[in-house]
Design an enzyme around this catalytic site. Sequence first.
Site, PDB file in Angstrom:
ATOM      1  N   LEU A  65     -25.082  77.885 -30.377  1.00  0.00           N
ATOM      2  CA  LEU A  65     -25.435  78.966 -31.305  1.00  0.00           C
ATOM      3  C   LEU A  65     -25.192  78.583 -32.758  1.00  0.00           C
ATOM      4  O   LEU A  65     -25.879  79.037 -33.652  1.00  0.00           O
ATOM      5  CB  LEU A  65     -24.590  80.214 -31.004  1.00  0.00           C
ATOM      6  CG  LEU A  65     -24.806  80.911 -29.670  1.00  0.00           C
ATOM      7  CD1 LEU A  65     -23.785  82.013 -29.495  1.00  0.00           C
ATOM      8  CD2 LEU A  65     -26.220  81.480 -29.606  1.00  0.00           C
ATOM      9  N   THR A  69     -17.377  73.836 -39.658  1.00  0.00           N
ATOM     10  CA  THR A  69     -16.649  72.628 -40.013  1.00  0.00           C
ATOM     11  C   THR A  69     -15.716  72.167 -38.902  1.00  0.00           C
ATOM     12  O   THR A  69     -15.576  70.984 -38.660  1.00  0.00           O
ATOM     13  CB  THR A  69     -15.826  72.857 -41.297  1.00  0.00           C
ATOM     14  OG1 THR A  69     -15.378  74.205 -41.288  1.00  0.00           O
ATOM     15  CG2 THR A  69     -16.660  72.594 -42.530  1.00  0.00           C
ATOM     16  N   THR A  72     -17.580  74.475 -32.789  1.00  0.00           N
ATOM     17  CA  THR A  72     -18.960  74.594 -32.336  1.00  0.00           C
ATOM     18  C   THR A  72     -19.016  75.828 -31.451  1.00  0.00           C
ATOM     19  O   THR A  72     -18.137  76.027 -30.614  1.00  0.00           O
ATOM     20  CB  THR A  72     -19.383  73.354 -31.520  1.00  0.00           C
ATOM     21  OG1 THR A  72     -18.983  72.198 -32.244  1.00  0.00           O
ATOM     22  CG2 THR A  72     -20.873  73.307 -31.309  1.00  0.00           C
ATOM     23  N   ASP A 180     -13.285  85.277 -46.229  1.00  0.00           N
ATOM     24  CA  ASP A 180     -14.443  84.381 -46.091  1.00  0.00           C
ATOM     25  C   ASP A 180     -15.685  85.191 -45.718  1.00  0.00           C
ATOM     26  O   ASP A 180     -16.387  84.876 -44.764  1.00  0.00           O
ATOM     27  CB  ASP A 180     -14.137  83.313 -45.024  1.00  0.00           C
ATOM     28  CG  ASP A 180     -15.097  82.125 -45.094  1.00  0.00           C
ATOM     29  OD1 ASP A 180     -15.846  82.017 -46.086  1.00  0.00           O
ATOM     30  OD2 ASP A 180     -15.093  81.318 -44.147  1.00  0.00           O
TER      31      ASP A 180
HETATM   32  P1  ADP Z   1     -16.852  78.405 -38.214  1.00  0.00           P
HETATM   33  O1  ADP Z   1     -15.421  78.785 -38.394  1.00  0.00           O
HETATM   34  O2  ADP Z   1     -16.991  76.997 -37.759  1.00  0.00           O
HETATM   35  O3  ADP Z   1     -17.703  78.773 -39.408  1.00  0.00           O
HETATM   36  P2  ADP Z   1     -17.904  80.778 -36.878  1.00  0.00           P
HETATM   37  O4  ADP Z   1     -16.936  81.610 -36.098  1.00  0.00           O
HETATM   38  O5  ADP Z   1     -18.311  81.292 -38.217  1.00  0.00           O
HETATM   39  O6  ADP Z   1     -17.347  79.270 -36.968  1.00  0.00           O
HETATM   40  O7  ADP Z   1     -19.201  80.552 -35.976  1.00  0.00           O
HETATM   41  C1  ADP Z   1     -20.277  79.696 -36.408  1.00  0.00           C
HETATM   42  C2  ADP Z   1     -21.613  80.395 -36.143  1.00  0.00           C
HETATM   43  O8  ADP Z   1     -21.760  80.675 -34.743  1.00  0.00           O
HETATM   44  C3  ADP Z   1     -21.759  81.765 -36.829  1.00  0.00           C
HETATM   45  O9  ADP Z   1     -22.237  81.615 -38.159  1.00  0.00           O
HETATM   46  C4  ADP Z   1     -22.743  82.485 -35.925  1.00  0.00           C
HETATM   47  O10 ADP Z   1     -24.082  82.109 -36.224  1.00  0.00           O
HETATM   48  C5  ADP Z   1     -22.399  81.937 -34.531  1.00  0.00           C
HETATM   49  N1  ADP Z   1     -21.460  82.863 -33.845  1.00  0.00           N
HETATM   50  C6  ADP Z   1     -20.133  82.952 -34.040  1.00  0.00           C
HETATM   51  N2  ADP Z   1     -19.571  83.905 -33.271  1.00  0.00           N
HETATM   52  C7  ADP Z   1     -20.574  84.444 -32.550  1.00  0.00           C
HETATM   53  C8  ADP Z   1     -20.667  85.497 -31.554  1.00  0.00           C
HETATM   54  N3  ADP Z   1     -19.576  86.162 -31.182  1.00  0.00           N
HETATM   55  N4  ADP Z   1     -21.875  85.778 -31.037  1.00  0.00           N
HETATM   56  C9  ADP Z   1     -22.963  85.091 -31.447  1.00  0.00           C
HETATM   57  N5  ADP Z   1     -22.966  84.114 -32.355  1.00  0.00           N
HETATM   58  C10 ADP Z   1     -21.799  83.779 -32.916  1.00  0.00           C
END
Ligand code: ADP
Length: 218
Positions: A65, A69, A72, A180
């Site tokens: 998805l 950084t 995944t 953030d």
């Molecule tokens: P990071 O800390 O690496 O930025 P995130 O938690 O922001 O990780 O997740 C990265 C991406 O994955 C998000 O921008 C979103 O597109 C997808 N994502 C994260 N959590 C979910 C979720 N619960 N359901 C669907 N997609 C998600």
Amino acid sequence: MTSFNPEEIQKRLSLPADLRLPVSVVDKLNRTPTLDQPLTRKNRRASLSEIGFGKLETYEKLDKLGEGTYATVFRGRSILTNKFVALKEIRLEQKEGAPCTAIREVSLLRNLRHANVVTLHDIIHTDRLLTLVFEYVDRDLKQYMDTCNNSMNMNNIRLFLFQLLRGLSYCHQRRVLHRDLKPQNLLITAKGELKLADFGLARAKSVPTKTYSNEVVT
Ligand code: ADP
Ligand code: MG
């Protein structure tokens, strides 16, 4: 020994109502002595482990998805509920152990439960990976904005902003600062609900005079 039916077990362990406990698990739990005893933290943890929480086998890994950084994120399916989940995999460096972003995310999110904050369902710890299991949400706000050519309907902007502020207000009441906020970290369900996600940079607000690092975003 008293025998409990699946509903009684779920209530006793404060599990979500949509969880379908497999018959084999109900039988097994009924045969363990811990279920009969007063529910202590340790007993509860043992029963949750019997059910399959905290184990990678409980989740089927599907498509990717997103990638950040240090993590995944994959779409997955829970064998217990047959529902989609999001699996956020954090690689653990051999020497350093769990990154502080992961520790922050877990410790803060565990205590937050609100319609506008993404729900953390489970945590799986193996040698090389820490996997956080979240409720699955259809898309993030960045993807949503891309599909409407960056011209969002005024009413939807209002609805999203209201939910963003309601979620933030809930976090702030519990002394958690997100720090953030950006479209990639705001998730949007098919019904138009907005949920705050990615608490990797969040922190608890403590002594008011203490200074905070300034390299965070919001
Ligand atoms: P990071 O800390 O690496 O930025 P995130 O938690 O922001 O990780 O997740 C990265 C991406 O994955 C998000 O921008 C979103 O597109 C997808 N994502 C994260 N959590 C979910 C979720 N619960 N359901 C669907 N997609 C998600
Ligand atoms: Mg992110």
